[in-house]
Design an enzyme around this catalytic site. Sequence first.
Site, PDB file in Angstrom:
ATOM      1  N   ASN A  43       0.842  -1.206   0.000  1.00 45.74           N
ATOM      2  CA  ASN A  43       0.000   0.000   0.000  1.00 45.74           C
ATOM      3  C   ASN A  43       0.872   1.249   0.000  1.00 45.74           C
ATOM      4  O   ASN A  43       1.935   1.293   0.623  1.00 45.74           O
ATOM      5  CB  ASN A  43      -1.005   0.004   1.159  1.00 45.74           C
ATOM      6  CG  ASN A  43      -0.419  -0.232   2.527  1.00 45.74           C
ATOM      7  OD1 ASN A  43       0.581  -0.909   2.679  1.00 45.74           O
ATOM      8  ND2 ASN A  43      -1.037   0.343   3.538  1.00 45.74           N
ATOM      9  N   GLU A  45       0.379   5.149   0.709  1.00 42.14           N
ATOM     10  CA  GLU A  45      -0.527   6.178   1.220  1.00 42.14           C
ATOM     11  C   GLU A  45      -0.069   7.567   0.801  1.00 42.14           C
ATOM     12  O   GLU A  45       1.043   7.753   0.284  1.00 42.14           O
ATOM     13  CB  GLU A  45      -0.611   6.069   2.754  1.00 42.14           C
ATOM     14  CG  GLU A  45      -1.194   4.732   3.176  1.00 42.14           C
ATOM     15  CD  GLU A  45      -1.466   4.622   4.664  1.00 42.14           C
ATOM     16  OE1 GLU A  45      -0.969   5.457   5.457  1.00 42.14           O
ATOM     17  OE2 GLU A  45      -2.192   3.679   5.038  1.00 42.14           O
ATOM     18  N   CYS A  54      -4.168   0.762  -2.594  1.00 36.64           N
ATOM     19  CA  CYS A  54      -3.980  -0.494  -1.853  1.00 36.64           C
ATOM     20  C   CYS A  54      -2.917  -1.368  -2.504  1.00 36.64           C
ATOM     21  O   CYS A  54      -2.662  -1.294  -3.711  1.00 36.64           O
ATOM     22  CB  CYS A  54      -5.281  -1.287  -1.826  1.00 36.64           C
ATOM     23  SG  CYS A  54      -6.601  -0.536  -0.878  1.00 36.64           S
ATOM     24  N   GLU A  56      -3.027  -4.502  -3.272  1.00 41.76           N
ATOM     25  CA  GLU A  56      -3.531  -5.382  -4.341  1.00 41.76           C
ATOM     26  C   GLU A  56      -3.530  -4.657  -5.685  1.00 41.76           C
ATOM     27  O   GLU A  56      -3.154  -5.209  -6.721  1.00 41.76           O
ATOM     28  CB  GLU A  56      -4.968  -5.824  -4.027  1.00 41.76           C
ATOM     29  CG  GLU A  56      -5.112  -6.678  -2.785  1.00 41.76           C
ATOM     30  CD  GLU A  56      -5.378  -5.853  -1.536  1.00 41.76           C
ATOM     31  OE1 GLU A  56      -4.835  -4.739  -1.391  1.00 41.76           O
ATOM     32  OE2 GLU A  56      -6.127  -6.351  -0.667  1.00 41.76           O
TER      33      GLU A  56
HETATM   34  N1  THU Z   1      -5.273  -1.500   2.387  1.00 39.98           N
HETATM   35  C1  THU Z   1      -4.696  -2.304   1.444  1.00 39.98           C
HETATM   36  O1  THU Z   1      -3.587  -2.022   0.954  1.00 39.98           O
HETATM   37  N2  THU Z   1      -5.369  -3.403   1.053  1.00 39.98           N
HETATM   38  C2  THU Z   1      -6.538  -3.832   1.597  1.00 39.98           C
HETATM   39  O2  THU Z   1      -7.076  -4.838   1.163  1.00 39.98           O
HETATM   40  C3  THU Z   1      -7.145  -3.087   2.709  1.00 39.98           C
HETATM   41  C4  THU Z   1      -6.575  -1.739   2.953  1.00 39.98           C
HETATM   42  C5  THU Z   1      -4.532  -0.319   2.859  1.00 39.98           C
HETATM   43  C6  THU Z   1      -5.054   0.992   2.426  1.00 39.98           C
HETATM   44  C7  THU Z   1      -4.503   1.900   3.510  1.00 39.98           C
HETATM   45  O3  THU Z   1      -3.167   2.265   3.186  1.00 39.98           O
HETATM   46  C8  THU Z   1      -4.455   1.022   4.741  1.00 39.98           C
HETATM   47  O4  THU Z   1      -4.536  -0.311   4.272  1.00 39.98           O
HETATM   48  C9  THU Z   1      -5.560   1.272   5.746  1.00 39.98           C
HETATM   49  O5  THU Z   1      -6.784   1.233   5.123  1.00 39.98           O
END
Ligand code: THU
Length: 130
Positions: A43, A45, A54, A56
């Site tokens: 992820n 941010e 995210c 994925e």
């Molecule tokens: N996040 C992911 O990378 N994948 C997921 O399936 C759930 C959420 C990340 C997004 C954000 O950076 C952090 O988790 C909190 O939501």
Amino acid sequence: MSEYDLLIAAAKQARDNAHAPYSNFRVGAALRATSGRIFSGCNVENATYGLTVCAERVAIFKAISEGERGFDAIAVVTDTDTLTSPCGACRQLIWEFCGDVPVILSNLKGKVELIQMSTLFPKPFDASSL
Ligand code: THU
């Protein structure tokens, strides 16, 4: 040794690169192409929060932009006792490019669960809906 060990290891390694200073929730994902290649992502941010991507979707976009098509599994790794399922937006993207693949959820303690995309995302909107 499961057929998904390599995929889980790749997701775990990608998780180490997570840029998650706002949530401190680090996620790694890894996508296995039918060619055998593995594409991983973490992820990423952003201070705007809303521009966060995210793990994925990072893995999927890496694979697609490298010209890869056709995938047979995706793994998601977090450091939680309750394993983390892909968010709604990621389910839409996983369905678009991978279809009804097994989603391998795992954590740093080695807990593993498999769930099919058709269970996570039972009534998709996709090309067949148009
Ligand atoms: N996040 C992911 O990378 N994948 C997921 O399936 C759930 C959420 C990340 C997004 C954000 O950076 C952090 O988790 C909190 O939501």
